[in-house]
Each structure stands twice: as C-alpha cells, then as structure tokens.
Design an enzyme around this catalytic site. Structure first.
Site, PDB file in Angstrom:
ATOM      1  N   CYS A 224      51.822   7.379  25.061  1.00  0.00           N
ATOM      2  CA  CYS A 224      52.643   8.657  25.595  1.00  0.00           C
ATOM      3  C   CYS A 224      51.968   8.901  26.982  1.00  0.00           C
ATOM      4  CB  CYS A 224      52.387   9.715  24.646  1.00  0.00           C
ATOM      5  SG  CYS A 224      53.427  11.292  25.141  1.00  0.00           S
TER       6      CYS A 224
ATOM      7  N   LYS B 250      59.479  13.801  15.878  1.00  0.00           N
ATOM      8  CA  LYS B 250      58.267  14.325  16.032  1.00  0.00           C
ATOM      9  C   LYS B 250      58.566  15.992  16.573  1.00  0.00           C
ATOM     10  CE  LYS B 250      54.715  14.447  19.408  1.00  0.00           C
ATOM     11  NZ  LYS B 250      53.889  13.725  20.496  1.00  0.00           N
TER      12      LYS B 250
ATOM     13  N   LYS C  94      56.556  13.868  11.818  1.00  0.00           N
ATOM     14  CA  LYS C  94      55.171  14.375  12.202  1.00  0.00           C
ATOM     15  C   LYS C  94      55.747  15.662  12.689  1.00  0.00           C
ATOM     16  CE  LYS C  94      52.234  14.475  16.190  1.00  0.00           C
ATOM     17  NZ  LYS C  94      51.988  13.910  17.308  1.00  0.00           N
TER      18      LYS C  94
ATOM     19  N   SER D 246      46.788  17.877  13.860  1.00  0.00           N
ATOM     20  CA  SER D 246      45.481  18.511  13.974  1.00  0.00           C
ATOM     21  C   SER D 246      45.481  19.987  13.264  1.00  0.00           C
ATOM     22  CB  SER D 246      45.038  18.501  15.443  1.00  0.00           C
ATOM     23  OG  SER D 246      46.422  19.301  16.184  1.00  0.00           O
TER      24      SER D 246
HETATM   25  C1  PBG Z   1      50.899  12.893  22.297  1.00  0.00           C
HETATM   26  C2  PBG Z   1      50.656  13.231  20.876  1.00  0.00           C
HETATM   27  C3  PBG Z   1      50.350  14.594  20.377  1.00  0.00           C
HETATM   28  C4  PBG Z   1      49.949  14.466  19.009  1.00  0.00           C
HETATM   29  C5  PBG Z   1      49.924  13.110  18.820  1.00  0.00           C
HETATM   30  N1  PBG Z   1      50.555  12.300  20.130  1.00  0.00           N
HETATM   31  C6  PBG Z   1      50.261  16.014  21.242  1.00  0.00           C
HETATM   32  C7  PBG Z   1      51.644  16.451  21.427  1.00  0.00           C
HETATM   33  O1  PBG Z   1      52.985  15.947  21.326  1.00  0.00           O
HETATM   34  O2  PBG Z   1      51.555  17.442  22.171  1.00  0.00           O
HETATM   35  C8  PBG Z   1      49.397  15.459  18.464  1.00  0.00           C
HETATM   36  C9  PBG Z   1      48.655  14.781  17.145  1.00  0.00           C
HETATM   37  C10 PBG Z   1      47.815  15.978  16.444  1.00  0.00           C
HETATM   38  O3  PBG Z   1      48.071  17.445  16.592  1.00  0.00           O
HETATM   39  O4  PBG Z   1      47.165  15.568  15.316  1.00  0.00           O
HETATM   40  N2  PBG Z   1      52.209  13.161  22.781  1.00  0.00           N
END
Ligand code: PBG
Length: 326
Positions: free
Chosen positions: A118, A193, A246, A272
């Site tokens: 990413c 996602k 996710k 998270s």
């Molecule tokens: C990158 C990414 C994110 C997460 C995983 N890959 C953050 C987002 O999309 O803002 C989140 C992982 C987590 O919250 O544990 N794009």
C-alpha cells in the site's frame, strides 16, 4: 418418537471430540512493524504489547513469535522519508525490503513472510495512492503498487497482500510478479476492506492517517455487504489466491458469506481497533482479556475464516497449545 438430544459437553474430552471449529497456530499471522533507524524496539502506545523494530532488531520480534509457535508474519513499514509518490515503498533499501532481507537471512524457510502492499505509509499526504488533485489516480497507482510488490518479492517476501483497494490492482500485481519470474508468489487480496474507524490505533502506529479527507472513495462503505461480494468476485477473476475480509468481528456476516460463496481460502483481519478495545476494556477491569481474546478468535473461525491475522497471534498460539481453545 422425539429423541432426547444427548449431552455432548459433559467433560473436556467429549467437548474436544465434538467441536465444530478447530483452531491451529498454523492459521495465524502476526502483523509486524518495521521502522527506519537503528537499535529500535519501541512499544506502540496505541497497541499495548506490540512493537516497532528497526531492521537490525526485527529478528527479536520474529524469534519471540517463533518460540510462541507463530511463524507467519505480515510486514508493515515506517519509512523516515515520505514523498508525494511514496517512492520508499518500492526502493531497494526501503524499510520493508531491508527487514525482509534481515529476517530471511537469519531464519530462511522457518518463517513465512507476507507484506502489506500500500502507499499510505509512504506518501506525504497519507493516501493509499498517487494523487491527482484531491483524488487518488487509480491507474497511476497500479503501476507503483505492482513495482512495490515485485520489490518485496525480490527482497524475500513469500506472499504479497495489497491493501490499497484500487480497482484492478490484483491483476496488475499478478502480471508484474509473473513477468519478473515470481509465478509462485501468491496474492492475498484485501478484497473487502471497509472504510473503518477501527483502524485508528494502526494509523497512529504506522503514522499513516490521511492529511486531508478520508479513504471513503476507495475503501468500502460499511453498509454494503453485496458490494463486498462483488469486490471478492473481481479479485477471484483477477487471480487472487486468498480473499480477505477486514475488519473481522464487525463483519463476520461477510466472512461467512465469502466462505459460502467462494472456494478460495478466506482470511479475516482482526484489526488494531478490535485489539485495542479488548486491551483497554481488560485494563479497566471490565472484561477478562484472555477469555475475550479466545472467544473472539473462535468466533472468527466459526464464521468461516481459514486464516486469522491478529495482534494476539502469539497469545492465541499459547491458548491453543494449552488446550483452552482449538
Ligand atoms: C494500509 C493498511 C491499514 C491497515 C492495514 N493496512 C490502514 C488503513 O487502511 O488505514 C489497518 C490495520 C489495522 O488497523 O490493524 N492501507
């Protein structure tokens, strides 16, 4: 005659015998954060018990996990230099590339290394792609994502996991990997996602909050389950090897739907915010951390996940070994 159902939970043995859901440490993936610099092992304030490591110390985190029985990792990078084009994402000596080489040279095939592909950790504006005005330019972003995936494979990644949510990125990454000889490197697609508030603690950990706006133009609307299935379908057509949902717990309906509808392995990412909530509630004395951790993992597998990405991976492996779950 209506038969009286027999009790299949009288003791530990029969409960184990009749379980519908089986958990194994081999299904777990632990996220790991690699940070530029040297001699760094610092606890992430928003993620109790999780650390950022510099490349020269990241093997400590790997070693600790191997001892707990977890051998699969999802790597994220925190570069010290960000620019508009996220050029550190695909640099030869980028942080993820260096961490990969360190881990690989020390542990060879003892470990399985997945990388998050990413741009948001690498761009100065914090968006997941290359901008054109205030919008992400989808097709220009595909080029840099493909380049990033190839550079990860070259540095030793076993599998890549695009999390950007651009259209067509699985096909672009698949083609680039194949052209560069990485025909056996699978793609785990963050297929569904969602634009989720549950990523808050991660954005603190990875310094990747967008500088303006939000990610709703490319991440999914939490109202839409059918659209999530369409995203999965597209990723199947584009050549994804594993589909991911996710976050996990708030989207268990989609984990189940994805399992029922597709034949590919399904991964769920307990993100998270899910982790931080359990930690915080336990700290406040409101819940039992161990019990809630176990029950949430069981629920995610029961919903149909084959793979669980979680910050609790090591503790769960322990619980499985002790026979508390599994
Ligand atoms: C990158 C990414 C994110 C997460 C995983 N890959 C953050 C987002 O999309 O803002 C989140 C992982 C987590 O919250 O544990 N794009």
């Amino acid at each position: 005659m209506i038969e009286r159902p027999r009790r299949l939970r009288a003791n530990k043995q029969i409960r184990g015998l009749c379980r519908e859901t089986r958990l194994s440490a081999s299904s777990l993936i632990l996220p790991l954060f690699a940070k530029n610099g040297s001699n760094i092992k610092s606890e992430i304030p928003s993620l109790d018990g999780q650390y950022q490591y510099s490349a020269d110390r990241i093997c400590e985190g790997v070693e600790r996990s191997l001892e707990a029985g977890v051998d699969k990792f999802l790597l994220f990078g925190l570069p010290d230099h960000k620019d508009e084009h996220g050029s550190q994402a695909f640099a030869y000596d980028g942080i993820v590339q260096r961490a990969l080489r360190e881990i690989r040279s020390r542990f060879q095939d003892e470990v399985y290394l997945v990388t998050d592909v990413c741009m948001c950790e690498y761009t100065s504006h914090g968006h997941c792609g290359i901008l054109c005005g205030h919008y992400v330019d989808n097709d220009r972003t595909l080029e840099v994502l493909a380049r990033t995936a190839v550079s990860h494979a070259r540095a030793g990644a076993d599998m890549v996991a695009p999390s950007d949510m651009m259209d067509g990125r699985v096909a672009a990454i698949r083609a680039a990997l194949d052209e560069n000889g990485f025909v056996n490197t699978p793609v785990m697609a963050y297929s569904a996602k969602f634009a989720s508030t549950f990523y808050g603690p991660f954005r603190d950990a990875a310094g990747s909050a967008p500088a303006f706006g939000d990610r709703r133009s490319y991440q999914m609307d939490p109202h839409n389950g059918r659209e999530a299935m369409r995203e999965c379908e597209l990723d199947v057509q584009e050549g994804a090897d594993i589909l991911m949902i996710k976050p996990a717990m708030p989207y268990l309906d989609l984990v189940r739907a994805c399992r029922d509808r597709f034949d590919l392995p399904v991964a769920a990412y307990q993100v998270s915010g899910e982790y931080a909530m359990i930690k915080a509630a336990a700290k406040a004395g409101l819940i039992d951390e161990y019990g809630v951790m176990c029950e949430s993992a069981v629920s995610i597998f029961r919903a149909g996940a084959d793979i669980l990405i979680t910050y609790f991976a090591c503790e769960l492996a322990d619980a499985i070994r002790k026979g508390d779950i599994g």
